[in-house]
Motif scaffolding. Structure first.
Motif, PDB file in Angstrom:
ATOM      1  N   GLY A   3       0.829  -1.186   0.000  1.00 32.77           N
ATOM      2  CA  GLY A   3       0.000   0.000   0.000  1.00 32.77           C
ATOM      3  C   GLY A   3       0.863   1.235   0.000  1.00 32.77           C
ATOM      4  N   ARG A   4       0.497   2.197  -0.775  1.00 36.84           N
ATOM      5  CA  ARG A   4       1.236   3.457  -0.810  1.00 36.84           C
ATOM      6  C   ARG A   4       0.243   4.570  -0.551  1.00 36.84           C
ATOM      7  NH1 ARG A   4       6.359   3.422  -3.605  1.00 36.84           N
ATOM      8  NH2 ARG A   4       6.849   1.330  -4.251  1.00 36.84           N
ATOM      9  N   HIS A   5       0.610   5.474   0.346  1.00 36.70           N
ATOM     10  CA  HIS A   5      -0.263   6.564   0.716  1.00 36.70           C
ATOM     11  C   HIS A   5       0.483   7.872   0.527  1.00 36.70           C
ATOM     12  CE1 HIS A   5      -3.095   3.669   2.300  1.00 36.70           C
ATOM     13  NE2 HIS A   5      -2.034   3.037   2.738  1.00 36.70           N
ATOM     14  N   ARG A  55      12.251   0.573   7.917  1.00 32.68           N
ATOM     15  CA  ARG A  55      10.802   0.695   8.070  1.00 32.68           C
ATOM     16  C   ARG A  55      10.526   1.282   9.446  1.00 32.68           C
ATOM     17  NH1 ARG A  55       9.304  -5.012   5.113  1.00 32.68           N
ATOM     18  NH2 ARG A  55      10.282  -4.408   3.148  1.00 32.68           N
ATOM     19  N   SER A  56       9.948   2.472   9.467  1.00 29.28           N
ATOM     20  CA  SER A  56       9.865   3.237  10.706  1.00 29.28           C
ATOM     21  C   SER A  56       8.487   3.289  11.347  1.00 29.28           C
ATOM     22  CB  SER A  56      10.336   4.669  10.436  1.00 29.28           C
ATOM     23  OG  SER A  56       9.534   5.265   9.431  1.00 29.28           O
ATOM     24  N   MET A  57       7.454   2.796  10.655  1.00 30.88           N
ATOM     25  CA  MET A  57       6.102   2.867  11.213  1.00 30.88           C
ATOM     26  C   MET A  57       5.416   1.514  11.080  1.00 30.88           C
ATOM     27  SD  MET A  57       4.691   6.572   9.887  1.00 30.88           S
ATOM     28  CE  MET A  57       5.047   6.329   8.146  1.00 30.88           C
ATOM     29  N   ASP A  58       4.486   1.254  11.990  1.00 30.27           N
ATOM     30  CA  ASP A  58       3.679   0.036  11.949  1.00 30.27           C
ATOM     31  C   ASP A  58       2.247   0.473  11.647  1.00 30.27           C
ATOM     32  OD1 ASP A  58       2.628  -2.474  12.173  1.00 30.27           O
ATOM     33  OD2 ASP A  58       2.956  -2.675  14.321  1.00 30.27           O
ATOM     34  N   LEU A  59       1.891   0.498  10.358  1.00 30.64           N
ATOM     35  CA  LEU A  59       0.604   1.053   9.932  1.00 30.64           C
ATOM     36  C   LEU A  59      -0.451  -0.004   9.642  1.00 30.64           C
ATOM     37  CD1 LEU A  59       1.850   3.875   7.531  1.00 30.64           C
ATOM     38  CD2 LEU A  59       1.410   3.993   9.991  1.00 30.64           C
ATOM     39  N   ASP A  60      -0.035  -1.193   9.246  1.00 33.10           N
ATOM     40  CA  ASP A  60      -0.973  -2.234   8.833  1.00 33.10           C
ATOM     41  C   ASP A  60      -0.874  -3.403   9.805  1.00 33.10           C
ATOM     42  OD1 ASP A  60      -2.477  -4.226   7.563  1.00 33.10           O
ATOM     43  OD2 ASP A  60      -1.714  -3.718   5.576  1.00 33.10           O
ATOM     44  N   LEU A  61      -1.950  -3.666  10.535  1.00 35.11           N
ATOM     45  CA  LEU A  61      -1.931  -4.737  11.534  1.00 35.11           C
ATOM     46  C   LEU A  61      -1.829  -6.126  10.907  1.00 35.11           C
ATOM     47  CD1 LEU A  61      -4.560  -3.394  14.078  1.00 35.11           C
ATOM     48  CD2 LEU A  61      -2.064  -3.221  14.173  1.00 35.11           C
ATOM     49  N   ALA A  62      -2.097  -6.250   9.605  1.00 32.50           N
ATOM     50  CA  ALA A  62      -1.985  -7.544   8.936  1.00 32.50           C
ATOM     51  C   ALA A  62      -0.532  -7.889   8.599  1.00 32.50           C
ATOM     52  CB  ALA A  62      -2.834  -7.549   7.667  1.00 32.50           C
ATOM     53  N   VAL A  63       0.380  -6.931   8.771  1.00 32.52           N
ATOM     54  CA  VAL A  63       1.799  -7.145   8.493  1.00 32.52           C
ATOM     55  C   VAL A  63       2.541  -7.057   9.831  1.00 32.52           C
ATOM     56  CG1 VAL A  63       3.814  -6.300   7.242  1.00 32.52           C
ATOM     57  CG2 VAL A  63       1.537  -6.093   6.211  1.00 32.52           C
ATOM     58  N   ALA A  64       3.313  -8.072  10.152  1.00 29.46           N
ATOM     59  CA  ALA A  64       4.017  -8.113  11.440  1.00 29.46           C
ATOM     60  C   ALA A  64       5.120  -7.062  11.518  1.00 29.46           C
ATOM     61  CB  ALA A  64       4.609  -9.500  11.658  1.00 29.46           C
ATOM     62  N   GLU A  83       5.180  13.697   0.918  1.00 24.86           N
ATOM     63  CA  GLU A  83       5.728  12.416   1.370  1.00 24.86           C
ATOM     64  C   GLU A  83       4.956  11.276   0.733  1.00 24.86           C
ATOM     65  OE1 GLU A  83       5.817  12.030   5.631  1.00 24.86           O
ATOM     66  OE2 GLU A  83       7.160  13.744   5.864  1.00 24.86           O
ATOM     67  N   LEU A  84       5.624  10.146   0.590  1.00 28.83           N
ATOM     68  CA  LEU A  84       4.988   8.902   0.159  1.00 28.83           C
ATOM     69  C   LEU A  84       5.258   7.862   1.225  1.00 28.83           C
ATOM     70  CD1 LEU A  84       3.565   7.121  -1.969  1.00 28.83           C
ATOM     71  CD2 LEU A  84       5.835   6.654  -2.916  1.00 28.83           C
ATOM     72  N   TRP A  85       4.195   7.322   1.806  1.00 28.55           N
ATOM     73  CA  TRP A  85       4.312   6.268   2.804  1.00 28.55           C
ATOM     74  C   TRP A  85       4.019   4.948   2.110  1.00 28.55           C
ATOM     75  CZ3 TRP A  85       1.187   8.247   7.668  1.00 28.55           C
ATOM     76  CH2 TRP A  85       1.722   9.467   8.086  1.00 28.55           C
ATOM     77  N   THR A  86       4.959   4.014   2.157  1.00 28.02           N
ATOM     78  CA  THR A  86       4.790   2.710   1.517  1.00 28.02           C
ATOM     79  C   THR A  86       4.709   1.626   2.577  1.00 28.02           C
ATOM     80  OG1 THR A  86       6.024   3.449  -0.423  1.00 28.02           O
ATOM     81  CG2 THR A  86       5.797   1.068  -0.111  1.00 28.02           C
ATOM     82  N   ILE A  87       3.630   0.853   2.532  1.00 27.34           N
ATOM     83  CA  ILE A  87       3.478  -0.294   3.428  1.00 27.34           C
ATOM     84  C   ILE A  87       3.981  -1.520   2.677  1.00 27.34           C
ATOM     85  CG2 ILE A  87       1.866  -1.753   4.693  1.00 27.34           C
ATOM     86  CD1 ILE A  87       0.070   0.736   4.977  1.00 27.34           C
ATOM     87  N   HIS A  88       5.080  -2.082   3.135  1.00 27.36           N
ATOM     88  CA  HIS A  88       5.706  -3.228   2.480  1.00 27.36           C
ATOM     89  C   HIS A  88       5.011  -4.515   2.926  1.00 27.36           C
ATOM     90  CE1 HIS A  88       8.968  -0.639   1.081  1.00 27.36           C
ATOM     91  NE2 HIS A  88       8.840  -0.052   2.266  1.00 27.36           N
ATOM     92  N   GLY A  89       4.558  -5.300   1.969  1.00 23.14           N
ATOM     93  CA  GLY A  89       3.909  -6.568   2.276  1.00 23.14           C
ATOM     94  C   GLY A  89       2.429  -6.439   2.571  1.00 23.14           C
ATOM     95  N   GLY A  90       1.896  -5.236   2.453  1.00 24.69           N
ATOM     96  CA  GLY A  90       0.473  -5.017   2.722  1.00 24.69           C
ATOM     97  C   GLY A  90      -0.329  -4.966   1.442  1.00 24.69           C
ATOM     98  N   LEU A  91      -1.631  -4.878   1.619  1.00 21.28           N
ATOM     99  CA  LEU A  91      -2.541  -4.741   0.497  1.00 21.28           C
ATOM    100  C   LEU A  91      -2.814  -3.255   0.262  1.00 21.28           C
ATOM    101  CD1 LEU A  91      -5.002  -7.621   1.441  1.00 21.28           C
ATOM    102  CD2 LEU A  91      -3.115  -7.692  -0.200  1.00 21.28           C
TER     103      LEU A  91
END
Length: 119
Positions: A3-5, A55-64, A83-91
């Motif tokens: 996911g990218r925000h 990786r500095s933030m924990d935004l997606d609870l489905a990703v450990a 800014e672009l926030w990218t959630i690695h391994g998330g949907l």
């Protein structure tokens, strides 16, 4: 996938209220997150993109664990932060709650918005 925000300031406020900025016609109808951030950086007069290596933030609870990195433009005029926030391994849509646990995402977004007021 991931996911990218994109976080950018891009609205004008006038006597009629909030008016979104109109993108130039050469912009693709639905650009991806990376291109959207580049467009906002150019429109806002920002330059100098840098990306977190950790990786500095924990935004997606489905990703450990910490799942998000941030790409930010370091040279921005007042009111032009991008800014672009990218959630690695998330949907595309992050899991924000699980039982009684809540993601950091809503708080982080509000903190970002409050730290970047329009001039």
């Amino acid at each position: 996938g991931g996911g990218r925000h994109a976080m950018a300031q891009g609205c004008n406020v006038n006597s009629q209220g909030l008016t979104p900025l109109v993108l130039p016609p050469q912009v693709a109808l639905f650009p991806g997150a990376v291109e959207t951030v580049r467009i906002w950086a150019r429109l806002n007069g920002s330059s100098g993109p840098t990306e977190d290596v950790v990786r500095s933030m924990d935004l997606d609870l489905a990703v450990a664990g910490p799942d998000a990195s941030v790409m930010r433009y370091t040279n921005c005029p007042p009111g032009g932060a991008v800014e672009l926030w990218t959630i690695h391994g998330g949907l595309h849509v992050a899991t924000l709650t699980s039982g009684s646990t809540t993601s950091q995402m809503p708080e982080k977004i509000i903190d970002w918005l409050l730290a970047h007021p329009k001039p």
